[in-house]
Design an enzyme around this catalytic site. Sequence first.
Site, short mmCIF file in Angstrom:
data_model
loop_
_atom_site.label_atom_id
_atom_site.label_comp_id
_atom_site.label_asym_id
_atom_site.label_seq_id
_atom_site.Cartn_x
_atom_site.Cartn_y
_atom_site.Cartn_z
N PHE A 73 -14.80 21.93 85.55
CA PHE A 73 -14.85 22.39 86.94
C PHE A 73 -14.70 23.91 86.96
O PHE A 73 -13.74 24.45 86.41
CB PHE A 73 -13.73 21.74 87.76
CG PHE A 73 -13.85 20.24 87.83
CD1 PHE A 73 -14.56 19.64 88.86
CD2 PHE A 73 -13.28 19.42 86.85
CE1 PHE A 73 -14.69 18.26 88.93
CE2 PHE A 73 -13.41 18.04 86.91
CZ PHE A 73 -14.11 17.45 87.95
N VAL B 253 -10.21 21.70 84.31
CA VAL B 253 -10.32 22.71 85.37
C VAL B 253 -10.14 24.08 84.73
O VAL B 253 -9.16 24.31 84.00
CB VAL B 253 -9.23 22.46 86.44
CG1 VAL B 253 -9.30 23.52 87.53
CG2 VAL B 253 -9.36 21.07 87.03
N CYS B 254 -11.07 24.99 84.99
CA CYS B 254 -10.99 26.34 84.40
C CYS B 254 -9.74 27.07 84.88
O CYS B 254 -9.51 27.19 86.08
CB CYS B 254 -12.21 27.16 84.78
SG CYS B 254 -12.05 28.90 84.31
N ILE B 255 -8.96 27.55 83.93
CA ILE B 255 -7.67 28.16 84.29
C ILE B 255 -7.85 29.42 85.14
O ILE B 255 -7.14 29.61 86.13
CB ILE B 255 -6.81 28.42 83.03
CG1 ILE B 255 -5.41 28.90 83.44
CG2 ILE B 255 -7.47 29.42 82.08
CD1 ILE B 255 -4.39 28.82 82.33
N ALA C 207 -9.07 28.50 88.57
CA ALA C 207 -8.04 27.74 89.28
C ALA C 207 -6.92 28.66 89.79
O ALA C 207 -6.46 28.52 90.93
CB ALA C 207 -7.47 26.66 88.35
#
Lengths: 146, 142
Positions: free
Chosen positions: A53, A91-93, A96
């Site tokens: 994501f 989820v891409c840090i 995010a």
Amino acid sequence: MQPTVPAARIEDVDVKISVLVHAAPYTHQAADTAYQFILAAIAKGHAITRVFFYHDGVNIATRLAVPPADDRNIQKCWSVLAAEHGVDLVVCIAAAQRRGILDEGEARRHGKGDGAANLAPGFRIAGLGQLIEMGIQSDRLVVFGA
Amino acid sequence: MSDTAIAPKIIKKFLYVNRKAPYGTIYALEALEAVLIGAAFDQDVSLAFLDDGVFQLTKGQNARAIGMKTVSPAFGALGDFGVTRLYVEAESLAERGLTRDDLMIITHDFENGTTGEVPSIIVVDRARMSNVMAEHDIVLTF
């Protein structure tokens, strides 16, 4: 030019597919289409290597969304997908953090206080390297953009 | 964090397709972050610019007045990361009243170590762009 890795035909059984979701939930149908695509792919016997994501797609992963009762709950759809089929939801840090999606470790690290973590069950937060890696490891990478 | 490639010997051809203007959405900025990670993983990384994406390469960008980071200088540094091919669609330029002269000059060093610089921007027509996409293993659209 010859591709460096032979392309698998999509009608082959057990194609390794990875999925990149850019689209925000509810605003764009792509967040739903990606989910429906994965269910269809699993039903056909294909393997989902990973879902990554990125951009506003990370907003799918908040457990705090409360859509109306007569609407689908997109986050819950994905959490159930992870629980029932073991699909790796990453989820891409960086994306995010920008948008306020935090797991417990990140919430603590940024001093956001107890209970601030909002990452929904079945999702994990990791770096963009996971996106490149899933491209390397799968036969097909499918992008659901906005 | 498990950000190291499990299969480091596999090198795939990644094409990052940029279709949005540099400001107005976050796509250009976050696409660049993904480009740099792809290069860090020693993949064969190229970029393509079409539709409003061609504006990402125009000269003289300064986003200070709108409170944004100016993204364009990062393109000039891509050669240092081994990213040496930036395909630009000719029709997208023409449809927007742009020519090659409106774009930044972006170069990279010769691969064999001899001195001199090679242009990174390659203007291609729409049919050739289609072939460029077909030549890549992974096409990421932004």
